[in-house]
Design a protein around this motif. Structure first.
Motif, PDB file in Angstrom:
ATOM      1  N   PHE A  27     -15.160  32.992 -23.096  1.00  0.00           N
ATOM      2  CA  PHE A  27     -16.214  33.284 -24.062  1.00  0.00           C
ATOM      3  C   PHE A  27     -17.307  32.211 -24.043  1.00  0.00           C
ATOM      4  O   PHE A  27     -18.249  32.271 -24.830  1.00  0.00           O
ATOM      5  CB  PHE A  27     -15.650  33.436 -25.485  1.00  0.00           C
ATOM      6  CG  PHE A  27     -14.731  32.328 -25.933  1.00  0.00           C
ATOM      7  CD1 PHE A  27     -15.235  31.105 -26.355  1.00  0.00           C
ATOM      8  CD2 PHE A  27     -13.363  32.523 -25.946  1.00  0.00           C
ATOM      9  CE1 PHE A  27     -14.390  30.095 -26.784  1.00  0.00           C
ATOM     10  CE2 PHE A  27     -12.506  31.527 -26.367  1.00  0.00           C
ATOM     11  CZ  PHE A  27     -13.027  30.294 -26.793  1.00  0.00           C
ATOM     12  N   THR A  28     -17.185  31.245 -23.124  1.00  0.00           N
ATOM     13  CA  THR A  28     -18.234  30.234 -22.955  1.00  0.00           C
ATOM     14  C   THR A  28     -18.981  30.421 -21.637  1.00  0.00           C
ATOM     15  O   THR A  28     -19.890  29.647 -21.331  1.00  0.00           O
ATOM     16  CB  THR A  28     -17.635  28.817 -22.998  1.00  0.00           C
ATOM     17  OG1 THR A  28     -16.689  28.672 -21.931  1.00  0.00           O
ATOM     18  CG2 THR A  28     -16.940  28.557 -24.323  1.00  0.00           C
ATOM     19  N   ASN A  29     -18.575  31.419 -20.861  1.00  0.00           N
ATOM     20  CA  ASN A  29     -19.233  31.672 -19.571  1.00  0.00           C
ATOM     21  C   ASN A  29     -19.185  33.176 -19.263  1.00  0.00           C
ATOM     22  O   ASN A  29     -18.357  33.914 -19.809  1.00  0.00           O
ATOM     23  CB  ASN A  29     -18.545  30.897 -18.445  1.00  0.00           C
ATOM     24  CG  ASN A  29     -17.066  31.233 -18.353  1.00  0.00           C
ATOM     25  OD1 ASN A  29     -16.252  30.653 -19.077  1.00  0.00           O
ATOM     26  ND2 ASN A  29     -16.701  32.159 -17.470  1.00  0.00           N
ATOM     27  N   TRP A  30     -20.083  33.611 -18.369  1.00  0.00           N
ATOM     28  CA  TRP A  30     -20.162  35.019 -17.975  1.00  0.00           C
ATOM     29  C   TRP A  30     -19.257  35.297 -16.778  1.00  0.00           C
ATOM     30  O   TRP A  30     -19.033  34.424 -15.944  1.00  0.00           O
ATOM     31  CB  TRP A  30     -21.585  35.379 -17.578  1.00  0.00           C
ATOM     32  CG  TRP A  30     -22.604  35.345 -18.674  1.00  0.00           C
ATOM     33  CD1 TRP A  30     -23.527  34.367 -18.908  1.00  0.00           C
ATOM     34  CD2 TRP A  30     -22.822  36.347 -19.674  1.00  0.00           C
ATOM     35  NE1 TRP A  30     -24.313  34.703 -19.988  1.00  0.00           N
ATOM     36  CE2 TRP A  30     -23.903  35.912 -20.473  1.00  0.00           C
ATOM     37  CE3 TRP A  30     -22.214  37.569 -19.966  1.00  0.00           C
ATOM     38  CZ2 TRP A  30     -24.393  36.644 -21.546  1.00  0.00           C
ATOM     39  CZ3 TRP A  30     -22.701  38.309 -21.031  1.00  0.00           C
ATOM     40  CH2 TRP A  30     -23.771  37.842 -21.807  1.00  0.00           C
ATOM     41  N   SER A  31     -18.810  36.546 -16.689  1.00  0.00           N
ATOM     42  CA  SER A  31     -18.163  37.074 -15.477  1.00  0.00           C
ATOM     43  C   SER A  31     -18.994  38.261 -15.005  1.00  0.00           C
ATOM     44  O   SER A  31     -19.364  39.126 -15.806  1.00  0.00           O
ATOM     45  CB  SER A  31     -16.732  37.527 -15.762  1.00  0.00           C
ATOM     46  OG  SER A  31     -15.910  36.435 -16.129  1.00  0.00           O
ATOM     47  N   ASP A  32     -19.287  38.301 -13.714  1.00  0.00           N
ATOM     48  CA  ASP A  32     -20.091  39.388 -13.156  1.00  0.00           C
ATOM     49  C   ASP A  32     -19.217  40.592 -12.805  1.00  0.00           C
ATOM     50  O   ASP A  32     -18.070  40.435 -12.402  1.00  0.00           O
ATOM     51  CB  ASP A  32     -20.821  38.925 -11.897  1.00  0.00           C
ATOM     52  CG  ASP A  32     -21.853  37.844 -12.179  1.00  0.00           C
ATOM     53  OD1 ASP A  32     -22.423  37.848 -13.279  1.00  0.00           O
ATOM     54  OD2 ASP A  32     -22.076  36.992 -11.291  1.00  0.00           O
ATOM     55  N   PHE A  33     -19.775  41.791 -12.957  1.00  0.00           N
ATOM     56  CA  PHE A  33     -19.124  43.000 -12.455  1.00  0.00           C
ATOM     57  C   PHE A  33     -20.198  43.996 -12.070  1.00  0.00           C
ATOM     58  O   PHE A  33     -21.358  43.891 -12.495  1.00  0.00           O
ATOM     59  CB  PHE A  33     -18.145  43.592 -13.483  1.00  0.00           C
ATOM     60  CG  PHE A  33     -18.784  44.209 -14.697  1.00  0.00           C
ATOM     61  CD1 PHE A  33     -18.948  45.578 -14.796  1.00  0.00           C
ATOM     62  CD2 PHE A  33     -19.194  43.415 -15.765  1.00  0.00           C
ATOM     63  CE1 PHE A  33     -19.521  46.154 -15.921  1.00  0.00           C
ATOM     64  CE2 PHE A  33     -19.771  43.978 -16.891  1.00  0.00           C
ATOM     65  CZ  PHE A  33     -19.931  45.346 -16.976  1.00  0.00           C
ATOM     66  N   SER A  34     -19.838  44.956 -11.243  1.00  0.00           N
ATOM     67  CA  SER A  34     -20.811  45.935 -10.762  1.00  0.00           C
ATOM     68  C   SER A  34     -20.099  47.236 -10.419  1.00  0.00           C
ATOM     69  O   SER A  34     -18.867  47.282 -10.312  1.00  0.00           O
ATOM     70  CB  SER A  34     -21.552  45.396  -9.535  1.00  0.00           C
ATOM     71  OG  SER A  34     -20.653  45.151  -8.473  1.00  0.00           O
ATOM     72  N   ALA A  35     -20.889  48.282 -10.234  1.00  0.00           N
ATOM     73  CA  ALA A  35     -20.361  49.582  -9.818  1.00  0.00           C
ATOM     74  C   ALA A  35     -21.272  50.174  -8.761  1.00  0.00           C
ATOM     75  O   ALA A  35     -22.489  50.243  -8.960  1.00  0.00           O
ATOM     76  CB  ALA A  35     -20.236  50.525 -11.007  1.00  0.00           C
ATOM     77  N   HIS A  36     -20.672  50.590  -7.643  1.00  0.00           N
ATOM     78  CA  HIS A  36     -21.404  51.265  -6.571  1.00  0.00           C
ATOM     79  C   HIS A  36     -20.786  52.623  -6.242  1.00  0.00           C
ATOM     80  O   HIS A  36     -21.258  53.316  -5.344  1.00  0.00           O
ATOM     81  CB  HIS A  36     -21.432  50.389  -5.318  1.00  0.00           C
ATOM     82  CG  HIS A  36     -22.131  49.077  -5.523  1.00  0.00           C
ATOM     83  ND1 HIS A  36     -21.505  47.980  -6.077  1.00  0.00           N
ATOM     84  CD2 HIS A  36     -23.405  48.707  -5.277  1.00  0.00           C
ATOM     85  CE1 HIS A  36     -22.366  46.975  -6.142  1.00  0.00           C
ATOM     86  NE2 HIS A  36     -23.525  47.385  -5.671  1.00  0.00           N
ATOM     87  N   SER A  37     -19.735  52.968  -6.950  1.00  0.00           N
ATOM     88  CA  SER A  37     -19.073  54.265  -6.779  1.00  0.00           C
ATOM     89  C   SER A  37     -18.288  54.542  -8.053  1.00  0.00           C
ATOM     90  O   SER A  37     -18.247  53.717  -8.968  1.00  0.00           O
ATOM     91  CB  SER A  37     -18.137  54.240  -5.561  1.00  0.00           C
ATOM     92  OG  SER A  37     -17.115  53.269  -5.736  1.00  0.00           O
ATOM     93  N   GLY A  38     -17.654  55.727  -8.103  1.00  0.00           N
ATOM     94  CA  GLY A  38     -16.868  56.080  -9.277  1.00  0.00           C
ATOM     95  C   GLY A  38     -17.638  56.820 -10.346  1.00  0.00           C
ATOM     96  O   GLY A  38     -17.064  57.201 -11.380  1.00  0.00           O
ATOM     97  N   PHE A  39     -18.930  57.030 -10.141  1.00  0.00           N
ATOM     98  CA  PHE A  39     -19.744  57.787 -11.093  1.00  0.00           C
ATOM     99  C   PHE A  39     -19.470  59.285 -10.936  1.00  0.00           C
ATOM    100  O   PHE A  39     -19.076  59.745  -9.860  1.00  0.00           O
ATOM    101  CB  PHE A  39     -21.231  57.525 -10.856  1.00  0.00           C
ATOM    102  CG  PHE A  39     -21.652  56.096 -11.056  1.00  0.00           C
ATOM    103  CD1 PHE A  39     -22.098  55.649 -12.286  1.00  0.00           C
ATOM    104  CD2 PHE A  39     -21.609  55.191 -10.002  1.00  0.00           C
ATOM    105  CE1 PHE A  39     -22.504  54.340 -12.467  1.00  0.00           C
ATOM    106  CE2 PHE A  39     -22.005  53.881 -10.165  1.00  0.00           C
ATOM    107  CZ  PHE A  39     -22.457  53.445 -11.405  1.00  0.00           C
TER     108      PHE A  39
END
Length: 212
Positions: free
Chosen positions: A138-150
């Motif tokens: 909760f003191t730093n960000w974690s990145d995530f993304s989506a390029h499929s599954g829609f």
């Protein structure tokens, strides 16, 4: 003839430009007034009863140590009391959902990039596709993304937050920010007709010039 060529070029250009768009409905957490319910995120399961995701006040604990709220996004908590101590004896689970609709768009072309923080850990799913598993912090960000599954139509993002058990001073919260997104529109039949007509005209002109 000159006007016809210009019209054909415009048809091709409009076809290309009409394809790219941001994904509507990808809202950051906390888009609203502090102390009110978040209009876009819902709690589908919670370790406490009668809960509504509530937008936090940036000047109140636990903001700092939590990442500071910004104009882009704010923390949301499972109850209206943002510093409420939860889950004293066992881990709590809070599942937030966000839905967006890709009707009229090519779901296979959709992509987005985002970042997330949670107290304590969070996993993310898009429909049935896992995007992130047990990111902690909760003191730093974690990145995530989506390029499929829609999917065509309504899509569901699911954010499952685990709040580690602690008897006292144990709030829980979620923070999500979408950085960018893109999806291609499904062209109308008239657009295809304009494109094909424009290409045919350009081809005919090219053949005529070659013959001359």
């Amino acid at each position: 003839m000159k006007h016809t060529i210009i019209a054909a070029a415009l048809a091709i250009a409009s076809f290309s430009s009409a394809q790219a768009a941001s994904i509507n409905g990808l809202h950051n957490t906390g888009e609203g007034i502090s102390g009110t319910a978040d209009a876009y995120y819902t709690l589908t399961s919670s370790s406490v009863s009668n809960t509504v995701p509530t937008i936090t006040n940036g000047s109140q604990w636990p903001i700092n140590p939590w990442l500071a709220n910004t104009d882009a996004s704010k923390w949301i908590t499972p109850t209206g009391t943002q510093g409420e101590s939860l889950d004293p004896w066992s881990n709590g689970t809070y599942t937030y959902t966000l839905q967006f609709d890709l009707t009229g768009y090519n779901a296979a072309s959709a992509v987005f990039n985002a970042r997330i923080a949670a107290d304590n850990a969070v996993s993310v799913k898009l429909n049935t596709t896992s995007l992130l598993s047990n990111a902690v912090g909760f003191t730093n960000w974690s990145d995530f993304s989506a390029h499929s599954g829609f999917v065509a139509g309504v899509n569901t993002l699911e954010f499952t937050v685990t709040n580690y058990a602690l008897n006292g001073g144990n709030p829980s919260g979620l923070r999500v920010e979408f950085l960018n997104s893109n999806v291609a529109a499904v062209p109308e039949p008239e657009t295809y007709a304009m494109l094909l007509g424009g290409l045919a005209l350009v081809g005919a002109i090219a053949r005529r010039r070659k013959q001359q």
